[in-house]
Scaffold this active site. Structure first.
Site, PDB file in Angstrom:
ATOM      1  N   PRO A  81      37.561  11.105   3.564  1.00  0.00           N
ATOM      2  CA  PRO A  81      37.091   9.728   3.765  1.00  0.00           C
ATOM      3  C   PRO A  81      36.326   9.191   2.789  1.00  0.00           C
ATOM      4  O   PRO A  81      34.902   8.791   3.316  1.00  0.00           O
ATOM      5  CB  PRO A  81      36.541   9.931   5.290  1.00  0.00           C
ATOM      6  CG  PRO A  81      36.124  11.204   5.352  1.00  0.00           C
ATOM      7  CD  PRO A  81      37.133  12.130   4.643  1.00  0.00           C
ATOM      8  N   CYS A  82      36.264   8.893   1.522  1.00  0.00           N
ATOM      9  CA  CYS A  82      35.451   8.448   0.761  1.00  0.00           C
ATOM     10  C   CYS A  82      35.025   7.020   1.132  1.00  0.00           C
ATOM     11  O   CYS A  82      33.719   6.446   0.537  1.00  0.00           O
ATOM     12  CB  CYS A  82      36.072   8.363  -0.832  1.00  0.00           C
ATOM     13  SG  CYS A  82      37.409   7.592  -0.971  1.00  0.00           S
ATOM     14  N   HIS A  83      35.908   6.039   1.961  1.00  0.00           N
ATOM     15  CA  HIS A  83      35.436   4.940   2.357  1.00  0.00           C
ATOM     16  C   HIS A  83      34.351   4.988   3.324  1.00  0.00           C
ATOM     17  O   HIS A  83      33.617   3.742   3.435  1.00  0.00           O
ATOM     18  CB  HIS A  83      36.820   4.186   3.027  1.00  0.00           C
ATOM     19  CG  HIS A  83      37.093   5.063   4.154  1.00  0.00           C
ATOM     20  ND1 HIS A  83      37.997   6.050   4.118  1.00  0.00           N
ATOM     21  CD2 HIS A  83      36.923   4.854   5.660  1.00  0.00           C
ATOM     22  CE1 HIS A  83      38.361   6.433   5.651  1.00  0.00           C
ATOM     23  NE2 HIS A  83      37.513   5.807   6.167  1.00  0.00           N
TER      24      HIS A  83
END
Length: 157
Positions: A120-122
């Site tokens: 989950p880089c977001h």
């Protein structure tokens, strides 16, 4: 390497992987044909991504097998520790990795994440709470964060 192309609320998505795990999940910019028969090695990833978009899944359990440097893999592993519905700043992420001065390298590794949504880089934002940099476009980052943490309408009565 097997691949499947699926439709998601955020666009056409390609999934690549083999018996060792999923190596890439990313948005396709061009229109391509949706896969009619999902390879067996990718079925679980497709099912879990669909469940995520339906609001039925908050974490993924299929095997991951991304390619990257040891440092990138270390950053991506730390991204997996950011809980669903929560965010973390690049500075906080650098601190968790043990080197506050590595903030630019951490941000660069974050930007090279090959496993869209699953790693989950977001969930990484600016220290001031701003939606900074996202390879899929800031509108997608905003959508994902709102999907994971919808605001609840309060009644007036």
């Amino acid at each position: 390497m097997e691949k499947a192309i699926i439709n998601t609320p955020l666009g056409i998505t390609e999934i690549q992987g083999d018996e060792n795990g999923i190596s890439k999940i990313y948005i396709r910019d061009e229109n391509v044909e949706i896969t009619s028969k999902i390879p067996s090695e990718l079925k679980e990833a497709v099912i879990q991504l669909q469940e995520y978009f339906e609001g039925k899944r908050t974490h993924f359990t299929f095997l991951l097998h991304p390619s990257g440097t040891e440092f990138q893999k270390k950053v991506w592993q730390e991204l997996l520790n950011i809980p669903f519905g929560k965010t973390c700043s690049y500075l906080e992420l650098s601190k968790k990795l043990g080197d506050v001065k590595a903030i630019r390298a951490v941000a660069a590794a974050n930007g090279k994440n090959p496993l869209w949504i699953v790693v989950p880089c977001h969930r990484v934002i600016g220290a001031d709470g701003s939606l900074t940099g996202y390879a899929g476009g800031l509108w997608r980052k905003k959508w994902l964060l709102e999907h994971e943490n919808p605001s609840v309408q309060k009644t007036l009565f």
